[in-house]
Scaffold this active site. Structure first.
Site, PDB file in Angstrom:
ATOM      1  N   ARG A 243       0.940  -1.217   0.007  1.00  0.00           N
ATOM      2  CA  ARG A 243      -0.151  -0.027  -0.177  1.00  0.00           C
ATOM      3  C   ARG A 243       0.582   1.385  -0.005  1.00  0.00           C
ATOM      4  O   ARG A 243       0.466   2.218  -0.457  1.00  0.00           O
ATOM      5  CB  ARG A 243      -0.943  -0.071   1.261  1.00  0.00           C
ATOM      6  CG  ARG A 243      -1.980  -0.809   0.633  1.00  0.00           C
ATOM      7  CD  ARG A 243      -3.117  -1.127   1.979  1.00  0.00           C
ATOM      8  NE  ARG A 243      -4.138  -2.038   1.590  1.00  0.00           N
ATOM      9  CZ  ARG A 243      -4.933  -2.737   2.029  1.00  0.00           C
ATOM     10  NH1 ARG A 243      -5.068  -2.720   3.272  1.00  0.00           N
ATOM     11  NH2 ARG A 243      -6.025  -3.504   1.511  1.00  0.00           N
ATOM     12  N   GLY A 339      -9.078  25.136 -17.268  1.00  0.00           N
ATOM     13  CA  GLY A 339     -10.210  25.382 -17.770  1.00  0.00           C
ATOM     14  C   GLY A 339     -10.698  24.671 -18.728  1.00  0.00           C
ATOM     15  O   GLY A 339     -10.554  23.457 -18.795  1.00  0.00           O
ATOM     16  N   GLU A 363      -6.434  -2.360  -4.505  1.00  0.00           N
ATOM     17  CA  GLU A 363      -5.556  -2.561  -3.291  1.00  0.00           C
ATOM     18  C   GLU A 363      -6.366  -2.001  -1.824  1.00  0.00           C
ATOM     19  O   GLU A 363      -5.714  -1.769  -1.292  1.00  0.00           O
ATOM     20  CB  GLU A 363      -4.257  -1.997  -3.278  1.00  0.00           C
ATOM     21  CG  GLU A 363      -3.549  -2.811  -4.303  1.00  0.00           C
ATOM     22  CD  GLU A 363      -1.890  -2.931  -4.188  1.00  0.00           C
ATOM     23  OE1 GLU A 363      -1.242  -2.621  -3.075  1.00  0.00           O
ATOM     24  OE2 GLU A 363      -1.103  -2.855  -5.087  1.00  0.00           O
TER      25      GLU A 363
END
Ligand SMILES: Cc1cc2nc3c(=O)[nH]c(=O)nc-3n(C[C@H](O)[C@H](O)[C@H](O)COP(=O)(O)OP(=O)(O)OC[C@H]3O[C@@H](n4cnc5c(N)ncnc54)[C@H](O)[C@@H]3O)c2cc1C
Length: 380
Positions: A243, A339, A363
């Site tokens: 992780r 934009g 995960e």
């Protein structure tokens, strides 16, 4: 003593990965995204430089790098394209359970395969019935003589179309939940194993994702990686290790958002001045930079803990959840800075926004990370 300075070796690694990203990934990222194509030649070049499988110990032919080194590479490659990077570093997800739970023979054979040639491996927990509830998986295994027979289906498997072997989590009985789950190493040429179609995804389109079907697939007993009851823990320990890499990827993606937004905001004019002069644009870019640096610190702490034997799944989840959520917001803001130009493929930020989304999903979703964190805090 606390130090935030990379070592000389880490500086060299960052420099090499950054150069590789600029020369090999950025020039092709948009085309690979549009064609939904993974550039195998780029993977081969990265493999030759030692940028993949970096945590495999030297005795199995790897570079024996730490988790922090691996995450530093992930950040740099993700700057170029998180789709290409996800597929380049997905071997780590498959080789980590072998590193954590494999026998000496399994390590020699399967880690050796990855370091001897530029091959892929995949990690399979998720199924069509659900991915968050790993204990609820339904793919069955049955012991038959000296082999195990697997039946079921996995989905959303990264690099399934390329994998030479799969680390597969299956259960002896779904009603036993985590107590029934075992893990196996399954060769791609096994009879009854079939890879489904490549998924046509919203983002990270350069990464290969496909289902894998198992119909009476015989797995030799020596390929049992974790017996029933130990597979679930192995899957969770694997996520604890990997992780922080998602935090690193989020950091790379956010750094790209900052750099692209700054460059654009200095060139683009409105109300007679460059838009970077408008405080509200400045605030968006400042928030991006704060998120980027905070995630960098979190993933580096999580990875440092892993390298130094400090057990902290909660910090791995902080890095994953915070990084993924901030990357999504940062990419949305980068589109805002551009934009209308942010909304079309002629500029790089719309891809960053599509790519960021899956960081909150794979995960362990952002909700699942919060569940892990809250349970850990409450000691549930
Ligand atoms: C591009 C991509 C690549 C992937 N690669 C792999 C791979 O290589 N190997 C692999 O095994 N899997 C892989 N996955 C699967 C991924 O890990 C799952 O998609 C993920 O774990 C979520 O599972 P799910 O999609 O079934 O969602 P579900 O589990 O059905 O969840 C749906 C929603 O409900 C929420 N939810 C579920 N349970 C709870 C709860 N208890 N509390 C609060 N909210 C909850 C979730 O957060 C989510 O928002 C990949 C997915 C993608 C999109």
């Amino acid at each position: 003593m606390l130090s935030f300075n990379p070592t000389e070796e880490q500086e060299a690694l960052i420099e090499m990965a950054s150069r590789f990203t600029k020369e090999r990934i950025i020039p092709i990222a948009a085309a690979c995204d549009q064609e939904s194509r993974f550039p195998e030649d780029v993977f081969k070049a990265a493999w030759e430089l030692g940028l993949v499988n970096s945590t495999v110990p030297e005795e199995y032919g790897g570079a024996g790098m730490g988790e922090l080194d691996n995450s530093l590479i992930a950040e740099q490659l993700a700057y170029g394209c998180t789709g290409i990077q996800t597929s380049m570093l997905a071997n780590t997800l498959a080789l980590t359970p072998i590193l954590l739970g494999g026998s000496e023979e399994q390590k020699k054979k399967y880690l050796g395969m990855l370091t001897e040639a530029p091959l892929f491996a995949s990690y399979c927990t998720t199924e069509p019935s659900g991915g968050s509830d790993v204990a609820g998986l339904k793919t069955r295994f049955e012991k038959q003589g000296d082999k195990y027979v697997l039946n079921g289906e996995k989905c959303w498997i990264t690099n399934a179309s390329f994998a030479s072997f799969f680390v597969v989590f299956a259960t002896s009985d779904p009603t036993m939940r985590h107590k029934g789950i075992a893990a196996f190493i399954v060769d791609k040429d096994s009879d009854g194993l079939r890879v489904g179609k490549h998924e046509d995804k919203m983002g990270q389109r350069a990464s290969d994702t496909a289902a894998v079907h198992f119909e009476n697939v015989a797995v030799p007993a020596e390929n049992l990686l974790a017996p029933a009851g130990a597979g679930f823990k192995l899957a969770m320990e694997t996520f604890n290790q990997t992780r922080p890499d998602i935090g690193a990827m989020a950091t790379g993606l956010m750094q790209r958002c900052v750099d692209e937004s700054l460059a654009y905001a200095k060139e683009r004019h409105s109300f007679g001045q460059a838009i970077i002069e408008h405080q509200m644009v400045q605030a968006m870019i400042a928030d991006m930079a704060i998120s980027c640096e905070a995630t960098r610190l979190l993933y580096q702490k999580a990875a440092w803990n892993l390298d130094n034997g400090v057990r902290s799944p909660i910090v791995s989840s902080y890095a994953k959840a915070f990084g993924a959520d901030r990357a999504m917001q940062t990419a949305i803001d980068a589109v805002q800075v551009f934009g209308g130009n942010g909304y079309v493929k002629d500029y790089p930020v719309e891809k960053l926004m599509r790519d960021a989304k899956v960081l909150q999903i794979y995960e362990g979703t952002s909700q699942i990370q919060r569940m892990v964190i809250a349970r850990s805090l409450a000691r549930l």
